[in-house]
Structure formats: C-alpha cells, structure tokens
Design a protein around this motif. Sequence first.
Motif, PDB file in Angstrom:
ATOM      1  N   LYS A 230      -1.792  11.886 -58.161  1.00 46.32           N
ATOM      2  CA  LYS A 230      -0.397  11.477 -57.967  1.00 46.32           C
ATOM      3  C   LYS A 230      -0.198   9.998 -58.287  1.00 46.32           C
ATOM      4  O   LYS A 230       0.836   9.604 -58.856  1.00 46.32           O
ATOM      5  CB  LYS A 230       0.043  11.782 -56.539  1.00 46.32           C
ATOM      6  CG  LYS A 230       0.219  13.267 -56.257  1.00 46.32           C
ATOM      7  CD  LYS A 230       0.592  13.527 -54.807  1.00 46.32           C
ATOM      8  CE  LYS A 230       0.714  15.028 -54.537  1.00 46.32           C
ATOM      9  NZ  LYS A 230       1.008  15.301 -53.109  1.00 46.32           N
ATOM     10  N   THR A 231      -1.184   9.184 -57.949  1.00 42.90           N
ATOM     11  CA  THR A 231      -1.090   7.759 -58.258  1.00 42.90           C
ATOM     12  C   THR A 231      -1.040   7.536 -59.767  1.00 42.90           C
ATOM     13  O   THR A 231      -0.215   6.759 -60.275  1.00 42.90           O
ATOM     14  CB  THR A 231      -2.288   7.000 -57.661  1.00 42.90           C
ATOM     15  OG1 THR A 231      -2.252   7.127 -56.229  1.00 42.90           O
ATOM     16  CG2 THR A 231      -2.246   5.530 -58.035  1.00 42.90           C
ATOM     17  N   HIS A 232      -1.908   8.235 -60.498  1.00 44.49           N
ATOM     18  CA  HIS A 232      -1.909   8.106 -61.951  1.00 44.49           C
ATOM     19  C   HIS A 232      -0.605   8.632 -62.556  1.00 44.49           C
ATOM     20  O   HIS A 232      -0.080   8.043 -63.512  1.00 44.49           O
ATOM     21  CB  HIS A 232      -3.103   8.843 -62.548  1.00 44.49           C
ATOM     22  CG  HIS A 232      -4.396   8.094 -62.411  1.00 44.49           C
ATOM     23  ND1 HIS A 232      -4.579   6.851 -62.964  1.00 44.49           N
ATOM     24  CD2 HIS A 232      -5.555   8.412 -61.787  1.00 44.49           C
ATOM     25  CE1 HIS A 232      -5.807   6.431 -62.693  1.00 44.49           C
ATOM     26  NE2 HIS A 232      -6.414   7.349 -61.983  1.00 44.49           N
ATOM     27  N   LEU A 233      -0.089   9.705 -62.014  1.00 42.69           N
ATOM     28  CA  LEU A 233       1.176  10.241 -62.515  1.00 42.69           C
ATOM     29  C   LEU A 233       2.311   9.240 -62.312  1.00 42.69           C
ATOM     30  O   LEU A 233       3.147   9.044 -63.204  1.00 42.69           O
ATOM     31  CB  LEU A 233       1.505  11.562 -61.806  1.00 42.69           C
ATOM     32  CG  LEU A 233       0.830  12.812 -62.354  1.00 42.69           C
ATOM     33  CD1 LEU A 233       0.952  13.978 -61.364  1.00 42.69           C
ATOM     34  CD2 LEU A 233       1.476  13.209 -63.685  1.00 42.69           C
ATOM     35  N   ARG A 234       2.337   8.594 -61.156  1.00 45.62           N
ATOM     36  CA  ARG A 234       3.381   7.599 -60.887  1.00 45.62           C
ATOM     37  C   ARG A 234       3.287   6.407 -61.835  1.00 45.62           C
ATOM     38  O   ARG A 234       4.295   5.800 -62.181  1.00 45.62           O
ATOM     39  CB  ARG A 234       3.302   7.123 -59.422  1.00 45.62           C
ATOM     40  CG  ARG A 234       3.864   8.091 -58.406  1.00 45.62           C
ATOM     41  CD  ARG A 234       4.074   7.407 -57.072  1.00 45.62           C
ATOM     42  NE  ARG A 234       2.811   6.941 -56.505  1.00 45.62           N
ATOM     43  CZ  ARG A 234       2.045   7.647 -55.688  1.00 45.62           C
ATOM     44  NH1 ARG A 234       2.423   8.872 -55.331  1.00 45.62           N
ATOM     45  NH2 ARG A 234       0.919   7.155 -55.221  1.00 45.62           N
ATOM     46  N   ASN A 235       2.052   6.080 -62.236  1.00 47.20           N
ATOM     47  CA  ASN A 235       1.833   4.905 -63.076  1.00 47.20           C
ATOM     48  C   ASN A 235       1.819   5.224 -64.566  1.00 47.20           C
ATOM     49  O   ASN A 235       1.598   4.326 -65.385  1.00 47.20           O
ATOM     50  CB  ASN A 235       0.512   4.235 -62.697  1.00 47.20           C
ATOM     51  CG  ASN A 235       0.538   3.668 -61.293  1.00 47.20           C
ATOM     52  OD1 ASN A 235       1.590   3.284 -60.789  1.00 47.20           O
ATOM     53  ND2 ASN A 235      -0.618   3.624 -60.647  1.00 47.20           N
ATOM     54  N   SER A 236       2.056   6.482 -64.937  1.00 45.64           N
ATOM     55  CA  SER A 236       1.954   6.886 -66.341  1.00 45.64           C
ATOM     56  C   SER A 236       3.145   6.359 -67.144  1.00 45.64           C
ATOM     57  O   SER A 236       4.198   6.035 -66.590  1.00 45.64           O
ATOM     58  CB  SER A 236       1.873   8.411 -66.453  1.00 45.64           C
ATOM     59  OG  SER A 236       3.027   9.025 -65.926  1.00 45.64           O
ATOM     60  N   PRO A 237       2.986   6.242 -68.466  1.00 41.93           N
ATOM     61  CA  PRO A 237       4.060   5.691 -69.311  1.00 41.93           C
ATOM     62  C   PRO A 237       5.346   6.499 -69.198  1.00 41.93           C
ATOM     63  O   PRO A 237       5.325   7.733 -69.118  1.00 41.93           O
ATOM     64  CB  PRO A 237       3.470   5.794 -70.724  1.00 41.93           C
ATOM     65  CG  PRO A 237       1.994   5.823 -70.530  1.00 41.93           C
ATOM     66  CD  PRO A 237       1.774   6.555 -69.237  1.00 41.93           C
ATOM     67  N   GLU A 238       6.467   5.793 -69.214  1.00 39.00           N
ATOM     68  CA  GLU A 238       7.783   6.424 -69.170  1.00 39.00           C
ATOM     69  C   GLU A 238       8.594   5.981 -70.384  1.00 39.00           C
ATOM     70  O   GLU A 238       8.836   4.786 -70.573  1.00 39.00           O
ATOM     71  CB  GLU A 238       8.520   6.051 -67.877  1.00 39.00           C
ATOM     72  CG  GLU A 238       7.845   6.578 -66.617  1.00 39.00           C
ATOM     73  CD  GLU A 238       8.624   6.235 -65.365  1.00 39.00           C
ATOM     74  OE1 GLU A 238       9.753   5.702 -65.504  1.00 39.00           O
ATOM     75  OE2 GLU A 238       8.120   6.483 -64.257  1.00 39.00           O
ATOM     76  N   SER A 239       9.015   6.950 -71.175  1.00 42.20           N
ATOM     77  CA  SER A 239       9.758   6.623 -72.395  1.00 42.20           C
ATOM     78  C   SER A 239      11.150   6.083 -72.107  1.00 42.20           C
ATOM     79  O   SER A 239      11.764   5.437 -72.969  1.00 42.20           O
ATOM     80  CB  SER A 239       9.854   7.856 -73.293  1.00 42.20           C
ATOM     81  OG  SER A 239      10.493   8.924 -72.608  1.00 42.20           O
ATOM     82  N   ASP A 240      11.663   6.328 -70.903  1.00 36.50           N
ATOM     83  CA  ASP A 240      13.018   5.870 -70.567  1.00 36.50           C
ATOM     84  C   ASP A 240      13.178   4.365 -70.761  1.00 36.50           C
ATOM     85  O   ASP A 240      14.245   3.883 -71.152  1.00 36.50           O
ATOM     86  CB  ASP A 240      13.361   6.228 -69.115  1.00 36.50           C
ATOM     87  CG  ASP A 240      13.603   7.713 -68.926  1.00 36.50           C
ATOM     88  OD1 ASP A 240      13.708   8.408 -69.948  1.00 36.50           O
ATOM     89  OD2 ASP A 240      13.673   8.168 -67.777  1.00 36.50           O
ATOM     90  N   LYS A 241      12.099   3.627 -70.489  1.00 39.61           N
ATOM     91  CA  LYS A 241      12.184   2.168 -70.617  1.00 39.61           C
ATOM     92  C   LYS A 241      12.381   1.763 -72.076  1.00 39.61           C
ATOM     93  O   LYS A 241      13.108   0.823 -72.377  1.00 39.61           O
ATOM     94  CB  LYS A 241      10.924   1.534 -70.024  1.00 39.61           C
ATOM     95  CG  LYS A 241      10.798   1.733 -68.516  1.00 39.61           C
ATOM     96  CD  LYS A 241       9.502   1.133 -67.978  1.00 39.61           C
ATOM     97  CE  LYS A 241       9.376   1.388 -66.482  1.00 39.61           C
ATOM     98  NZ  LYS A 241       8.095   0.853 -65.927  1.00 39.61           N
ATOM     99  N   GLU A 242      11.701   2.464 -72.981  1.00 36.34           N
ATOM    100  CA  GLU A 242      11.850   2.185 -74.413  1.00 36.34           C
ATOM    101  C   GLU A 242      13.219   2.635 -74.910  1.00 36.34           C
ATOM    102  O   GLU A 242      13.858   1.962 -75.729  1.00 36.34           O
ATOM    103  CB  GLU A 242      10.766   2.892 -75.224  1.00 36.34           C
ATOM    104  CG  GLU A 242       9.420   2.181 -75.215  1.00 36.34           C
ATOM    105  CD  GLU A 242       9.392   0.950 -76.122  1.00 36.34           C
ATOM    106  OE1 GLU A 242      10.417   0.669 -76.787  1.00 36.34           O
ATOM    107  OE2 GLU A 242       8.375   0.252 -76.134  1.00 36.34           O
ATOM    108  N   LEU A 243      13.690   3.766 -74.390  1.00 37.99           N
ATOM    109  CA  LEU A 243      14.936   4.347 -74.896  1.00 37.99           C
ATOM    110  C   LEU A 243      16.177   3.684 -74.310  1.00 37.99           C
ATOM    111  O   LEU A 243      17.277   3.840 -74.867  1.00 37.99           O
ATOM    112  CB  LEU A 243      14.960   5.840 -74.587  1.00 37.99           C
ATOM    113  CG  LEU A 243      13.954   6.682 -75.387  1.00 37.99           C
ATOM    114  CD1 LEU A 243      13.858   8.090 -74.826  1.00 37.99           C
ATOM    115  CD2 LEU A 243      14.352   6.733 -76.857  1.00 37.99           C
ATOM    116  N   ALA A 244      16.012   2.959 -73.210  1.00 38.62           N
ATOM    117  CA  ALA A 244      17.169   2.361 -72.547  1.00 38.62           C
ATOM    118  C   ALA A 244      17.943   1.437 -73.487  1.00 38.62           C
ATOM    119  O   ALA A 244      19.172   1.316 -73.386  1.00 38.62           O
ATOM    120  CB  ALA A 244      16.706   1.589 -71.306  1.00 38.62           C
TER     121      ALA A 244
END
Length: 301
Positions: free
Chosen positions: A284-298
């Motif tokens: 769960k910790t790794h999942l929370r810290n995984s890359p999120e494309s929303d930041k790039e797409l914002a």
Amino acid sequence: MRYLLFVILFLPFAGLAQRQVAITMDDAPVMALPEYYTAGQRKAVSEKLLQQINALRTPVSVFIVGDNCIAPDNQLLLKKWVDNPLITLGSHTLHHPNCADLSIDSFKMEVMINDYIIRAVAKDKPVPYFRFPYNAMGKDSMAQAERTGYLKEKGYTAVPFTIESNDYLFERYYQDALRAKDNRKAKAIGEAYIRYTLFSFDYFEKLAREIFGRDIPQVYLCHVNQLNADHYTALVKALQQRGYRCVSLQQAMQDNVYNTPLYDHSPYGFSWLFRWIPDAAIRKTHLRNSPESDKELAAFK
C-alpha cells in the motif's frame, strides 16, 4: 593498464547493458476512439507504427479486441499486424469488458468469439497470449483462478505487465490539441508523455530492485494509438539510452520473476510488481507513492 582503464570505464554501464523490455500494445488493430479516428486515421496510425517497428527491429506483442476488427477496413489493418514477423499476437476479449464484473460463462463467451474473429485473419499464426482488459483478472482469488484456468485450457498464457504510463489518457489530450490545430500543445503533450514514461520506468526499476535485488526484464503496456505512432521512435531511443534492449514477450517472461506468486487478488489493474509484494502494508505504501499521470496532464486541462 589498458585492461584496468577498460574496467573503470565499463563498470558504471555494465548493469545498464543487461536491461530488457518487452513492448506490448493493447487494443489492436487500433484503439476504438470513434470520436477522434476516421477510417483514414486508423489506417495511418496502424501503418506508421508498423513502419517504425520494422525500422527499429523491435519485437512487439499486440492484444486484439474483436470489436475493433469487425469493420472490413479494420480487418485489413489486422492482417498487416498478423503478417509482420516482429509481431506476436494476443487476445484482449471481444468487447473489452471489465472481466471482474462478468460471470464465468460471459467471460468464456468473450474469449471464444474473439478467438473466432482473430483466427479468421490470423489463420495458422499462433496466438499464445491473453491480456485481461483493465488488467482486472476477477473479483477475488477464486474468480481469478477460474478464469486463468480456462485460459490455460484454451492454450493461452495470461500476460502481466510491470510498467505502464497511462498513454490512453495522454492520447485524448493529444487528440484534442490536434483537432484544435494547436501543434505547440500537441508537441508539449508528446514530450510530457515521454517524460512521464521514463519517470515511470525509473520508479519501477527501483521497485524491482527492492523486491528482487536486481534489474528484471520489464513488460511495458501501451496502446495502438496516434500518440505512440507519432512518438514510438523517440520512446524506443530514450529507453535504449537508459540501457534497454527490446526483447520479445516470450524472452522476457522466461525470467523466473514471472513465476512469482501473486499476493494481491483485488480486482484492480495495477502493476504486477505491486502484486508480487507479500506484505500488504508495504504494498500500500508503494501504491501511494507510485507515479501519477494527473500531475503531468494538469498543465493541459
């Protein structure tokens, strides 16, 4: 002295030279985006991708959605993928449903009808692989075992992935920019896609080394779409600069890590690297810290 100098220069790059990646593309022969793609655009996307695959000599596995092949022009596109010796075929169901929501009988029907459609074009070319749409294998461990057992009876290997980069989300922003004839924005989105993909590789490389203590052959999941048709060469060359060699899916999955048991049987479609972590809290910790494309797409909203 010369030998010592060679060792000093070579050692920093020795690990990089061993990296391998199998490129896999879902939704062949072309993603179903009727709001964006005309018949001519589907043809252009398919042909441009195949030209680059041939030029770079990269083996690619494609996963076919039967619904995308029913139109006669799409059958012709599929035939070009089938006839290419660099391409390995896989099934991706008839309608691309979330298989966690299907009864086992409905799931079997999705697979069987898709078999018929693929075989009508592929003839004797093997179709050894299957990928679950959304990577949702079933609602729990029992449902997943039932589905993968059926696939095994049909001669399919259910295919995992270790890295993805949400290219299908970038694709929609990319198409909107192209339709608006905003070439500067389209270029920026393409660059953001490559940047985010490399960031994802960096994250999952580190995660693989944490789990297994070494680099592993990665399986990269993307889609047959215009974004990749326009940026495939740039992506492959960027991966090569990171020390990657493109290999077949079969070669990648010969590594023993792909025999690792799954410790997570939730219906969600995240990377197998998460599913291979025994400790739920660490996962769960790794999942929370995984890359999120929303930041790039914002920046493009």
